[in-house]
Write a protein that holds these residues in place. Structure first.
Motif, PDB file in Angstrom:
ATOM      1  N   ARG A   1       0.823  -1.201   0.000  1.00 49.80           N
ATOM      2  CA  ARG A   1       0.000   0.000   0.000  1.00 49.80           C
ATOM      3  C   ARG A   1       0.868   1.265   0.000  1.00 49.80           C
ATOM      4  NH1 ARG A   1      -3.507  -1.013   4.279  1.00 49.80           N
ATOM      5  NH2 ARG A   1      -4.656  -2.373   2.891  1.00 49.80           N
ATOM      6  N   ILE A   2       1.913   1.243   0.835  1.00 50.42           N
ATOM      7  CA  ILE A   2       2.782   2.424   0.960  1.00 50.42           C
ATOM      8  C   ILE A   2       3.569   2.672  -0.331  1.00 50.42           C
ATOM      9  CG2 ILE A   2       4.808   3.343   2.179  1.00 50.42           C
ATOM     10  CD1 ILE A   2       2.448   3.420   3.979  1.00 50.42           C
ATOM     11  N   VAL A   3       4.060   1.586  -0.927  1.00 50.60           N
ATOM     12  CA  VAL A   3       4.903   1.760  -2.112  1.00 50.60           C
ATOM     13  C   VAL A   3       4.074   2.334  -3.261  1.00 50.60           C
ATOM     14  CG1 VAL A   3       4.723  -0.489  -3.294  1.00 50.60           C
ATOM     15  CG2 VAL A   3       6.894   0.750  -3.308  1.00 50.60           C
ATOM     16  N   ALA A   4       2.776   1.982  -3.297  1.00 50.89           N
ATOM     17  CA  ALA A   4       1.912   2.522  -4.343  1.00 50.89           C
ATOM     18  C   ALA A   4       1.812   4.035  -4.222  1.00 50.89           C
ATOM     19  CB  ALA A   4       0.521   1.883  -4.265  1.00 50.89           C
ATOM     20  N   LYS A   5       1.786   4.506  -2.980  1.00 54.98           N
ATOM     21  CA  LYS A   5       1.763   5.957  -2.780  1.00 54.98           C
ATOM     22  C   LYS A   5       3.040   6.570  -3.331  1.00 54.98           C
ATOM     23  CE  LYS A   5      -1.109   6.259   1.342  1.00 54.98           C
ATOM     24  NZ  LYS A   5      -1.202   6.725   2.701  1.00 54.98           N
ATOM     25  N   SER A   6       4.167   6.003  -2.943  1.00 56.51           N
ATOM     26  CA  SER A   6       5.438   6.550  -3.421  1.00 56.51           C
ATOM     27  C   SER A   6       5.509   6.509  -4.942  1.00 56.51           C
ATOM     28  CB  SER A   6       6.616   5.780  -2.818  1.00 56.51           C
ATOM     29  OG  SER A   6       6.740   6.095  -1.448  1.00 56.51           O
ATOM     30  N   MET A   7       5.057   5.396  -5.536  1.00 49.76           N
ATOM     31  CA  MET A   7       5.144   5.250  -6.990  1.00 49.76           C
ATOM     32  C   MET A   7       4.263   6.263  -7.713  1.00 49.76           C
ATOM     33  SD  MET A   7       5.134   1.093  -7.299  1.00 49.76           S
ATOM     34  CE  MET A   7       5.421   0.902  -9.058  1.00 49.76           C
ATOM     35  N   SER A   8       3.142   6.624  -7.076  1.00 50.06           N
ATOM     36  CA  SER A   8       2.238   7.556  -7.755  1.00 50.06           C
ATOM     37  C   SER A   8       2.465   9.000  -7.313  1.00 50.06           C
ATOM     38  CB  SER A   8       0.786   7.136  -7.526  1.00 50.06           C
ATOM     39  OG  SER A   8       0.511   7.093  -6.147  1.00 50.06           O
ATOM     40  N   GLY A   9       3.633   9.250  -6.726  1.00 55.57           N
ATOM     41  CA  GLY A   9       4.016  10.639  -6.515  1.00 55.57           C
ATOM     42  C   GLY A   9       3.942  11.161  -5.097  1.00 55.57           C
ATOM     43  N   GLU A  10       3.273  10.394  -4.195  1.00 58.05           N
ATOM     44  CA  GLU A  10       3.195  10.867  -2.815  1.00 58.05           C
ATOM     45  C   GLU A  10       4.199  10.073  -1.978  1.00 58.05           C
ATOM     46  OE1 GLU A  10      -0.747  10.535  -1.100  1.00 58.05           O
ATOM     47  OE2 GLU A  10       0.107  10.771   0.902  1.00 58.05           O
TER      48      GLU A  10
END
Ligand SMILES: Cc1cc2nc3c(=O)[nH]c(=O)nc-3n(C[C@H](O)[C@H](O)[C@H](O)COP(=O)(O)OP(=O)(O)OC[C@H]3O[C@@H](n4cnc5c(N)ncnc54)[C@H](O)[C@@H]3O)c2cc1C
Ligand code: SF4
Lengths: 89, 394
Positions: free
Chosen positions: B298-307
């Motif tokens: 879940r966290i990595v998806a945030k990082s990958m999408s810019g946050e």
């Protein structure tokens, strides 16, 4: 506010505690390493694996998120009409 | 934007789901070696012991991927990575381009050199099916054995006990989890196993299998033992070759910072495979549990999408062996601890080890002492010392 019924199947629960991490107000581990269901951090009428909760929409979302995080799908959530919200059937 | 995810386990699938929530239009692809839609490995023991039917292990249906507009390519292995030209080579001979890549390939089980019918592993649903098949074929003639001294060994012990099959257990070390447990704690587990009729052989190195096509027994440095099913639980050994060749830094896992970014731009990692900077314990950790894998997804998806988001969670692994409860919380590496406090004893039937570094609690191993979990988890989160929390233990 929505009313939901939250139930933990102690036979499936293995104490992985993902639910506790996500929704500590609703789930806490007991001595047998299984999750009791709490009502906003309280236990009116004592320990139980199943209770009705009155929750805001955000709280409901979070309880569902906690149920989704359970690796054994031990958490069941029903709405007022008895419809199973999670796991989806 | 093209998101490409290698590995369709809980880390990879959660990342895909979260990416889709955050971005309705981007291309998202999951490349997965296994043919099954997402299922829970944690439910495999429940399935084997008949607590749930097979279909209950699945967390997603195969129609879910299309509904989410996520491309799901199953039965294909990533075998090549070009981080400069940004593409992944698959075992199907195709090249897949990406803008952002996630390596979520999990922990491939370490296998023994030989193979015979009767040798069993326990990582995948196919493994579980095969184990049940062996049991059905062998019925009352089954002789159970386990090689290994960790979490998977515990599962095999419980499986055999459930089916009332006699158990021989051999492992290399002096006791279970030699990297985590003090000798006293190891002895507590050994005593429990022996009391429950496990034929236990520590300090045993596997030399060879016996049998023609079907397993009949195995030989270790301490003797020869009969077995028709030998469950192997000797840890994980992922294939890093193609990842390393691409210049991605690899240690025991794929190295990453607290945002789960690797040293190669736009290449991320999550789950059992990730060896990440953990700001809470102040060390690089590689952790193999469900909560860690799912939350990292879940966290990595945030990082990958810019946050860009820092991963900070104290996760744990709880299991039991023949009724003895075992919990690992946080960083439980003996070699990385400066001090290990011991609560309880063999006589009391329970021992907790509290791991400290730089004057604060970083981890705990709890054997037969479930109630120590909350104070230890809190102490790790709040960066407290053992002295500050010692009154919470009885
Ligand atoms: C029997 C068993 C019991 C467990 N019990 C517990 C428990 O009680 N509590 C707990 O917290 N955890 C438990 N775990 C651990 C937990 O299941 C894992 O931590 C979690 O599943 C890891 O998820 P992941 O997505 O990182 O990796 P995985 O689930 O391993 O997924 C990775 C996927 O990537 C695929 N893959 C690998 N390489 C490639 C490649 N090159 N190309 C394409 N695909 C590839 C693999 O085939 C696999 O399908 C248990 C595990 C097992 C096996
Ligand atoms: S996440 Fe599931 S298994 Fe873990 S404690 Fe909660 S209910 Fe039990």
């Amino acid at each position: 506010m929505p009313r939901i019924r939250v139930m933990v199947d102690p036979d499936l629960c293995i104490g992985a505690a993902s639910c506790v991490t996500i929704a500590p107000e609703t789930f806490q581990l007991n001595e047998e390493n299984k999750a009791w269901v709490f009502d906003h951090g309280q236990e009116p009428e004592g320990h139980t694996y199943e209770r009705w909760l009155e929750v805001t929409d955000d709280e409901k979302e979070n309880v569902i998120l906690a149920a989704q995080s359970c690796p054994t799908l031990a958490i069941f959530i029903f709405d007022e009409e008895g419809k199973q919200l999670f796991p989806e059937v | 934007m093209k998101y490409f995810i290698i590995g369709g386990g809980v880390a990879g699938t959660t990342a895909a789901e979260e990416l889709r929530k955050r971005d309705a239009s981007s291309e998202i692809t999951i490349l997965s070696e296994e043919h099954h839609p997402l299922y829970s490995r944690v439910l495999l023991p429940h399935y084997i012991k008949g607590k749930i039917p097979r279909e209950r292990v699945f967390l997603k249906r195969d129609t879910w991927y299309a509904q989410q507009n996520i491309e799901w390519i199953d039965g294909v292995l990533a075998t090549h990575l070009d981080g400069r030209n940004k593409f992944v080579g698959g075992s199907d001979g195709r090249e897949y381009s990406y803008d952002k890549l996630l390596i979520a390939t999990g922990g491939e089980t370490r296998s023994i050199e030989e193979d015979l019918r009767g040798v069993s592993y326990c990582r995948t649903l196919n493994d579980a099916d095969q184990f049940l098949q062996l049991l059905t074929e062998q019925g009352k003639t089954t002789r159970g054995a386990v090689y290994g001294g960790g979490f998977i060994a515990c599962e095999y012990i419980n499986f055999f006990a459930h089916f009332q099959i006699p158990i021989t257990l051999a492992h290399r070390g002096e006791h279970f989890w030699t990297r985590n447990l003090l000798p006293e704690t190891g002895k507590l587990i050994a005593k429990h196993l022996i009391k429950n009729n496990v034929d236990l052989h520590p300090n045993s190195i596997l030399e060879r299998l016996e049998g023609d096509k079907e397993l009949e027994g195995f030989v270790t440095s301490t003797g020869r033992y009969a077995a028709t099913i030998l469950g192997i639980g000797i840890g994980i050994e992922p294939d890093f070759s193609w990842i390393r060749e691409a210049g991605v830094e690899v240690g025991t896992g794929v190295k990453a910072n607290e945002f789960l970014e690797t040293n190669i731009p736009d290449v991320y990692t999550a789950g059992d495979i990730a060896e990440f900077d953990d700001p809470i314990t102040g060390r690089q950790l590689q952790i193999g549990n469900w909560m860690n894998a799912m939350t990292q997804g879940r966290i990595v998806a945030k990082s990958m999408s810019g946050e860009r988001t820092s991963f900070q969670i104290v996760s744990s692994y709880a299991t039991n062996v023949l009724g003895l409860e075992i919990i690992f919380v946080g960083d439980v590496e003996r070699a990385a601890a400066e001090e290990i406090q011991v609560i309880g004893s063999i006589e009391e039937g329970g021992i907790t080890q509290v791991f400290e570094r730089d004057g604060r609690v970083v981890g705990g191993v709890l054997i037969g002492r479930n109630t120590d979990r909350t104070p230890i988890t809190k102490a790790i989160q709040e960066r407290r010392s053992f002295r500050e929390i010692s009154s919470s233990f009885s």
